[in-house]
Design a protein around this motif. Sequence first.
Motif, PDB file in Angstrom:
ATOM      1  N   GLU A 161     -11.300   2.082   7.200  1.00 53.64           N
ATOM      2  CA  GLU A 161     -12.551   2.788   6.897  1.00 53.64           C
ATOM      3  C   GLU A 161     -12.323   4.301   6.861  1.00 53.64           C
ATOM      4  OE1 GLU A 161     -16.030   1.636   9.156  1.00 53.64           O
ATOM      5  OE2 GLU A 161     -17.170   3.382   8.464  1.00 53.64           O
ATOM      6  N   ALA A 162     -11.439   4.793   7.723  1.00 62.79           N
ATOM      7  CA  ALA A 162     -11.153   6.232   7.712  1.00 62.79           C
ATOM      8  C   ALA A 162     -10.563   6.646   6.370  1.00 62.79           C
ATOM      9  CB  ALA A 162     -10.197   6.589   8.852  1.00 62.79           C
ATOM     10  N   ILE A 163      -9.597   5.868   5.888  1.00 63.57           N
ATOM     11  CA  ILE A 163      -8.957   6.200   4.611  1.00 63.57           C
ATOM     12  C   ILE A 163      -9.967   6.110   3.461  1.00 63.57           C
ATOM     13  CG2 ILE A 163      -7.211   5.423   2.950  1.00 63.57           C
ATOM     14  CD1 ILE A 163      -5.550   4.545   5.457  1.00 63.57           C
ATOM     15  N   ASP A 164     -10.776   5.063   3.451  1.00 60.49           N
ATOM     16  CA  ASP A 164     -11.782   4.927   2.394  1.00 60.49           C
ATOM     17  C   ASP A 164     -12.771   6.091   2.420  1.00 60.49           C
ATOM     18  OD1 ASP A 164     -10.622   2.617   1.491  1.00 60.49           O
ATOM     19  OD2 ASP A 164     -12.018   1.270   2.512  1.00 60.49           O
ATOM     20  N   LEU A 219      -4.301  15.679  -2.124  1.00 54.98           N
ATOM     21  CA  LEU A 219      -4.365  15.136  -3.492  1.00 54.98           C
ATOM     22  C   LEU A 219      -5.784  15.239  -4.063  1.00 54.98           C
ATOM     23  CD1 LEU A 219      -2.031  12.034  -3.060  1.00 54.98           C
ATOM     24  CD2 LEU A 219      -1.492  14.224  -4.146  1.00 54.98           C
ATOM     25  N   ALA A 220      -6.778  14.932  -3.230  1.00 53.77           N
ATOM     26  CA  ALA A 220      -8.165  15.011  -3.702  1.00 53.77           C
ATOM     27  C   ALA A 220      -8.549  16.461  -4.023  1.00 53.77           C
ATOM     28  CB  ALA A 220      -9.109  14.432  -2.652  1.00 53.77           C
ATOM     29  N   ALA A 221      -8.199  17.380  -3.113  1.00 55.28           N
ATOM     30  CA  ALA A 221      -8.528  18.793  -3.336  1.00 55.28           C
ATOM     31  C   ALA A 221      -7.739  19.342  -4.518  1.00 55.28           C
ATOM     32  CB  ALA A 221      -8.242  19.604  -2.069  1.00 55.28           C
ATOM     33  N   GLY A 222      -6.507  18.902  -4.630  1.00 59.83           N
ATOM     34  CA  GLY A 222      -5.656  19.379  -5.721  1.00 59.83           C
ATOM     35  C   GLY A 222      -6.208  18.974  -7.069  1.00 59.83           C
ATOM     36  N   SER A 223      -6.723  17.733  -7.168  1.00 63.69           N
ATOM     37  CA  SER A 223      -7.228  17.281  -8.462  1.00 63.69           C
ATOM     38  C   SER A 223      -8.511  18.035  -8.813  1.00 63.69           C
ATOM     39  CB  SER A 223      -7.459  15.771  -8.446  1.00 63.69           C
ATOM     40  OG  SER A 223      -8.571  15.464  -7.649  1.00 63.69           O
ATOM     41  N   GLN A 224      -9.305  18.415  -7.774  1.00 72.56           N
ATOM     42  CA  GLN A 224     -10.526  19.177  -8.043  1.00 72.56           C
ATOM     43  C   GLN A 224     -10.216  20.594  -8.534  1.00 72.56           C
ATOM     44  OE1 GLN A 224     -13.040  19.183  -4.610  1.00 72.56           O
ATOM     45  NE2 GLN A 224     -13.625  17.036  -4.819  1.00 72.56           N
ATOM     46  N   TYR A 255      -3.349   4.957  -3.785  1.00 73.18           N
ATOM     47  CA  TYR A 255      -4.811   4.971  -3.776  1.00 73.18           C
ATOM     48  C   TYR A 255      -5.355   5.864  -4.892  1.00 73.18           C
ATOM     49  CZ  TYR A 255      -4.114   3.243   1.019  1.00 73.18           C
ATOM     50  OH  TYR A 255      -3.725   2.525   2.109  1.00 73.18           O
ATOM     51  N   GLN A 256      -4.721   7.046  -5.058  1.00 76.87           N
ATOM     52  CA  GLN A 256      -5.235   8.001  -6.044  1.00 76.87           C
ATOM     53  C   GLN A 256      -4.308   8.088  -7.264  1.00 76.87           C
ATOM     54  OE1 GLN A 256      -7.174  11.626  -4.626  1.00 76.87           O
ATOM     55  NE2 GLN A 256      -6.625  11.122  -2.518  1.00 76.87           N
ATOM     56  N   ASP A 257      -3.225   7.334  -7.245  1.00 80.46           N
ATOM     57  CA  ASP A 257      -2.237   7.376  -8.337  1.00 80.46           C
ATOM     58  C   ASP A 257      -1.818   8.809  -8.670  1.00 80.46           C
ATOM     59  OD1 ASP A 257      -0.485   6.606 -10.336  1.00 80.46           O
ATOM     60  OD2 ASP A 257      -2.061   6.304 -11.828  1.00 80.46           O
ATOM     61  N   CYS A 258      -1.503   9.575  -7.652  1.00 78.60           N
ATOM     62  CA  CYS A 258      -0.907  10.882  -7.904  1.00 78.60           C
ATOM     63  C   CYS A 258      -0.039  11.272  -6.712  1.00 78.60           C
ATOM     64  CB  CYS A 258      -1.944  11.950  -8.234  1.00 78.60           C
ATOM     65  SG  CYS A 258      -3.147  12.195  -6.946  1.00 78.60           S
ATOM     66  N   SER A 259       0.723  12.336  -6.857  1.00 78.23           N
ATOM     67  CA  SER A 259       1.771  12.638  -5.886  1.00 78.23           C
ATOM     68  C   SER A 259       1.722  14.094  -5.446  1.00 78.23           C
ATOM     69  CB  SER A 259       3.137  12.355  -6.522  1.00 78.23           C
ATOM     70  OG  SER A 259       4.173  12.847  -5.697  1.00 78.23           O
ATOM     71  N   LEU A 260       2.117  14.338  -4.191  1.00 81.49           N
ATOM     72  CA  LEU A 260       2.224  15.707  -3.684  1.00 81.49           C
ATOM     73  C   LEU A 260       3.166  16.538  -4.539  1.00 81.49           C
ATOM     74  CD1 LEU A 260       2.449  15.130   0.181  1.00 81.49           C
ATOM     75  CD2 LEU A 260       0.464  15.846  -1.153  1.00 81.49           C
ATOM     76  N   ARG A 310       0.817  -1.222   0.000  1.00 85.49           N
ATOM     77  CA  ARG A 310       0.000   0.000   0.000  1.00 85.49           C
ATOM     78  C   ARG A 310       0.845   1.263   0.000  1.00 85.49           C
ATOM     79  NH1 ARG A 310      -0.278  -2.631   4.930  1.00 85.49           N
ATOM     80  NH2 ARG A 310       0.098  -1.354   6.760  1.00 85.49           N
ATOM     81  N   SER A 311       2.162   1.140  -0.253  1.00 81.16           N
ATOM     82  CA  SER A 311       3.003   2.330  -0.289  1.00 81.16           C
ATOM     83  C   SER A 311       4.204   2.108  -1.201  1.00 81.16           C
ATOM     84  CB  SER A 311       3.511   2.661   1.126  1.00 81.16           C
ATOM     85  OG  SER A 311       4.364   3.781   1.099  1.00 81.16           O
TER      86      SER A 311
END
Lengths: 293, 293, 293, 293, 293, 293
Positions: free
Chosen positions: F242-245, F286-291, F63-68, D176-177
Amino acid sequence: MGLKSGHGCVDTKFMGSANDYEKAGIILVGAPMDLTTSFRPGTRFGPQKIREMSVGLEEYSVYQDCSLANVPYYDCGDLELVPGDIDSCMKSIGEAADQIISDSKFPLFMGGEHTVSVPVVDAFYKKYGEELVIIQMDAHADLRIDYLGFDKSHASAIRLMTGFVPGKNIYQLGIRSGTREEFSHALQHTNLYKYHVLKPLREITAEIGNRPVYVTLDIDVVDPAFANGTGTPEPGGISSGEAIDSILHLSNLNLAGFDIVEVSPPYDASGRTALLAAKIIREVILAAGSQRG
Amino acid sequence: MGLKSGHGCVDTKFMGSANDYEKAGIILVGAPMDLTTSFRPGTRFGPQKIREMSVGLEEYSVYQDCSLANVPYYDCGDLELVPGDIDSCMKSIGEAADQIISDSKFPLFMGGEHTVSVPVVDAFYKKYGEELVIIQMDAHADLRIDYLGFDKSHASAIRLMTGFVPGKNIYQLGIRSGTREEFSHALQHTNLYKYHVLKPLREITAEIGNRPVYVTLDIDVVDPAFANGTGTPEPGGISSGEAIDSILHLSNLNLAGFDIVEVSPPYDASGRTALLAAKIIREVILAAGSQRG
Amino acid sequence: MGLKSGHGCVDTKFMGSANDYEKAGIILVGAPMDLTTSFRPGTRFGPQKIREMSVGLEEYSVYQDCSLANVPYYDCGDLELVPGDIDSCMKSIGEAADQIISDSKFPLFMGGEHTVSVPVVDAFYKKYGEELVIIQMDAHADLRIDYLGFDKSHASAIRLMTGFVPGKNIYQLGIRSGTREEFSHALQHTNLYKYHVLKPLREITAEIGNRPVYVTLDIDVVDPAFANGTGTPEPGGISSGEAIDSILHLSNLNLAGFDIVEVSPPYDASGRTALLAAKIIREVILAAGSQRG
Amino acid sequence: MGLKSGHGCVDTKFMGSANDYEKAGIILVGAPMDLTTSFRPGTRFGPQKIREMSVGLEEYSVYQDCSLANVPYYDCGDLELVPGDIDSCMKSIGEAADQIISDSKFPLFMGGEHTVSVPVVDAFYKKYGEELVIIQMDAHADLRIDYLGFDKSHASAIRLMTGFVPGKNIYQLGIRSGTREEFSHALQHTNLYKYHVLKPLREITAEIGNRPVYVTLDIDVVDPAFANGTGTPEPGGISSGEAIDSILHLSNLNLAGFDIVEVSPPYDASGRTALLAAKIIREVILAAGSQRG
Amino acid sequence: MGLKSGHGCVDTKFMGSANDYEKAGIILVGAPMDLTTSFRPGTRFGPQKIREMSVGLEEYSVYQDCSLANVPYYDCGDLELVPGDIDSCMKSIGEAADQIISDSKFPLFMGGEHTVSVPVVDAFYKKYGEELVIIQMDAHADLRIDYLGFDKSHASAIRLMTGFVPGKNIYQLGIRSGTREEFSHALQHTNLYKYHVLKPLREITAEIGNRPVYVTLDIDVVDPAFANGTGTPEPGGISSGEAIDSILHLSNLNLAGFDIVEVSPPYDASGRTALLAAKIIREVILAAGSQRG
Amino acid sequence: MGLKSGHGCVDTKFMGSANDYEKAGIILVGAPMDLTTSFRPGTRFGPQKIREMSVGLEEYSVYQDCSLANVPYYDCGDLELVPGDIDSCMKSIGEAADQIISDSKFPLFMGGEHTVSVPVVDAFYKKYGEELVIIQMDAHADLRIDYLGFDKSHASAIRLMTGFVPGKNIYQLGIRSGTREEFSHALQHTNLYKYHVLKPLREITAEIGNRPVYVTLDIDVVDPAFANGTGTPEPGGISSGEAIDSILHLSNLNLAGFDIVEVSPPYDASGRTALLAAKIIREVILAAGSQRG
């Protein structure tokens, strides 16, 4: 029988406490105020940890050859203080001090942060006025006029006292940390002795004479090797041996009240800081008890 | 080759142990008895932690200018003691002491609680009778007649010895805690010196002369700053430096056996208590080794 | 007023305790027996830590939609047990259980080691005889005939019960560790369910019906991730969620008494093990309180 | 007798170890290499802590219904590795693996850091060539070509294997990393399964068939809740239950060797990580023992 | 405004650091090398913990009556060192030292392990040659020719210096541990003073005169009671008070550079070791600053 | 060059932070307010510990296939907040939020206690009015009208929001603790979902649609096994998985801002709580960045 009355069950008061406020001449009170620490919190757990560790000591002191069993004192537990509300906390502490003093009893407060001492000294000053002598044993001068603009933090505890206790009636012993401004303030308003406690204490005993004395002991006056459980430790302090000897010397003064503050259990897994505090409290109770007859 | 023989693999004995009981003159034994502590348990882990920390020391002592490499001693591991069964534990320890003494070897026990010393002293008394001198270095008098009616706890370890060692053949050094009754008992049955260890040890050396001496060192004689890993710490003790100097002074006596007890690793995350114990053991082995030629 | 009466001061009972044994239907008792552990000690600190952590919970349970404020229960503190003396400890625990049962109250014991449950079950068996059902939630079978020849250790707690509770009236849930011999013994004398708790508990509910049920919960039935503060943790256990759901299911049974054992605070710096125990106790009090009307 | 022979004394090997390399079919070796960790060190203490915690488990496994008492295996202790010298460390580990393999025994290594696995896999590859299958259970891909220009760190452990194990003979489970580049490398050179272990393990069992399998388990594949004692924990991992079930499933494969790495005791005061490792080792010994007859 | 510029936000440099390398005369650098420790790792976390704890001190020193606010110094953070690659680490440290020295600034390194000092001393030796005096304050001689055949470990740090610093220009103070061979080597190549620091420091001051002095302080020279957070503690050391007094005495010498090494935070939950290091650094900055005018 | 510019030196920002506020679209701010906790303090250390632990993660998310590395965000450090002065603290936090929002950037606050969220939500409400949706993931309802008469504690954080956010625009997920009164208040003023997070989050996604969403995550929504480092843990929570999901699911919403609060490092020696927080922050960035494109 045991289950009903609590007799036969182990309780969680300081060892040897009487069961009755009325008959006791010395009153132990927890004041777990832990609000203004700039660095590391945790003093709210101090009083209870001190009680817990006291069980590892004897009630009898070989130093004074007397025992808590012969001194009627009462541990009335922790005051219920509102988290986050300084004014309310200090009011509650002051009221408790007022009552104990008006009942002609000897108050022994366990902090909590050093701010706890301010309303207690205020209560004593209302009774004794300029007769009152204050002895502070501490690593820090606690004379800051404010901290980030805020004037009620534990770094200002003694400064707040200099506001209502005129004259140089405050003795500061063991001080090894402060700002330049704090040391300047001390020159005008207090008697400050650097690094040592026992030696200056012996020196000032005669000049204090029979005046009523309130002692506030910040546990960080002791070196962090001996008292690691505190929020703002300062290397280069006195040993536990010197601390105990200093307390024993207090029997040469007219002791009116006492507090021990800044014990912060989370930073001491061994519990030796709270244990040292408990031993100091035992010796203070015995010393005060013998004075009260 | 390494894997087969164990050579080349790191073992877990005390540093520098020989591989053979027969050729060794000094025998190190763990006695992880941890049953009767009234306050905080954990001494069962003492011997193994002492071994583990010993690896951080050198075999060579600059204090005595000699090395474990030149002294044949053997660490035979921990005795297997039955949890919960005091009588069985004390019997096993006594049998181990009997064997080592009958083999004309020097026993060095690592506790476990202080009760461990009782059967070992008993074994020595069977050999030497009233010639035997016992030196206890301890914060506590350990002279309680019982604890809640029970007479075999670690708080009674020395009291149990006064039951079978007549005459004032027990020297108690460094004592700073006990009940009033314990100090009264000491007046009749032992030679008790308060607070200090090195000074009284020097004073009694001449009067002890060449009599065989058994030393039992409770690690809590050292201040909790230096030895926090113990079950009933007592503030105001000696420094690690004084402890080491006291051990070095033992080479002026006719040392017959030694134990170090009450090391309780769970209360010392830094491991310095077990490390101090390991250093003391190294110096005792070297001192005893040089006496044995 | 506060200082005199204790009102206004924070005490150290389990949250929401009444002040009176007489009016309470449920009695909470600490039994800090910690004598026979073969591995890591510390359960003597369990009851007090559970009380301390209970302050971090609410008295109201959203699971059962009711509050401790509406259930009269009383925490009578810890029994005073003699360190090192098993027989005396078990006698004291048995007497406390006898009294609570004879007063028609519901006993809720906090250990201490698992041996604590034996005299309590004995007291219940004297009342109910073969009507009594015992449910054990545990990682270990605890059916050893002895440990190193000693037959009263916590590894024998349930074995001791099979000695006086005839018939297969003991249900063992969640078991994932034991010797081959223990599992053989279980085949003859108990109903043993491996690994799981909630599922078998649901299955046996109907067959138990309305018989009086005593539940003993060893905290190590929960995985060490959720309950690391225990002496002999065993990986691969149930989650805290399954533990809570299992406790909630107990309201379908005729619950007569309960204990929770083997919480050992020294191995859990976060306090979550004692907190889980406190939450379980809250739910048991609420479930038992609703049954008692 | 006990003291002389070591019988009767508690030793510090993994529970149930035989005393003899020759007769054992399974060899347990500690490889406390702890050199290249980029984040938090401590794996050097892993093997000894695993042995220490193993004492808290039973030799009998209820999962497999068999006991270490029936499997001849030998714990030969920790290899003596030179601190700071990677090449020398890896050479020593490789030589130990070579000998065990040439003696037709089953090696079971305890790390230390993940780099430990590289010389062991190299030794197996010399024997089996492309027949060899490698299964990695891990949170991290460990496929970095270098770390700050250095190519022998634990972050490159599997990358180093892809250098000498051609074909897609490496299965990576639970990953996972990693960096983007590592996942690209995996596409070409390994079979990588994200997040899960048990499900993909079941899926690949048939395609692996009877080929010799080496398993390397990095304890951080388990979620830090269950295995906090590791240097580079990664939230979101499998439970201890899934880890145990995965190990039990290995009995469906032709297991040739095993290692468990990255247990770092300083970050786990409860010891549950080393305990889980000990339980996994017990199950591997039992599974491998039953295959070897 | 705050968020943009960093002003108004709390940063993580050592208290009172300037924002600019150019204007500063004293440069603080972290060198978190932690590679060759034979016993317990963790010094990689030393520099950051020292910075973190420095916040608990005042910028003003009552000892020297001056403040960091009046001394332009700059904390440039930690060097990025390659884990596992000694040669690369030492090269990076040497280059940093070279630059600071060539910029006529005063370097103050925070280790990391003691090996860190070697390239710094090398850089100074290139500038000053045999004029240079080195003062080591340490529990260990650090004169091993190798450790398990490896010659670049922290146990050889001073030995490596004796290889390129001819003459007896190295003063070793406070030494209380080493092998017999190390003490022999010292007789020929260094000036070694056992156990004490302040007394010999005073004695050698005159003979050193105005020569440039580099001081390397291994925190383990202080007793583990005062400085438990270190990898190879050695009981029987100096107090924190003696350490501070020794540092204050350095203002009598021509101080050219300084390092403090072997602070290992994982072994000190209280943080007092890093705090003592921070206090020492404050005093060194003030002493060096006053010399530089 | 490195020493001068800070390049080449390791800093202490969250991994991968840009050096410039202006070019960043996402702003990370520490708000170490730790004033009103009723139980156990320590959240003031949260932001710095999260940064420290972030170094153990990769910048790339599988998880999101992207990087900081591909998202311009800026960590501007911790706000300087006055200890003990609630009003001043909340004003400072509000001003920071106002600026970030007015600069059209995405704020990501790290607490500190839950009270931190109140001025941030207030700032968003000023911008969006009743368009704004608030999602709280938490173990506790935080709807207390006061605590001991004081209305600004962390137990009232969401109650304070219901005072200025009319309509049922607040979604409370995972709640498993509160008083009866809090649950009554929720019925009228919020949408409260008990115990679970991911399932209700999926259910409400459609009804929220494209409205701007602020998410406040109290780390204690996660079970204390996975997140022991918090002041008021509550057993029976969700897993880290569950937190990560749940965080990954947020990419289905129009995310406007985020905070994570109540991480209290002193209660988590392993650091896994701060590590989980760091991983959550990485995924939010990453999620906010892609948005934001």
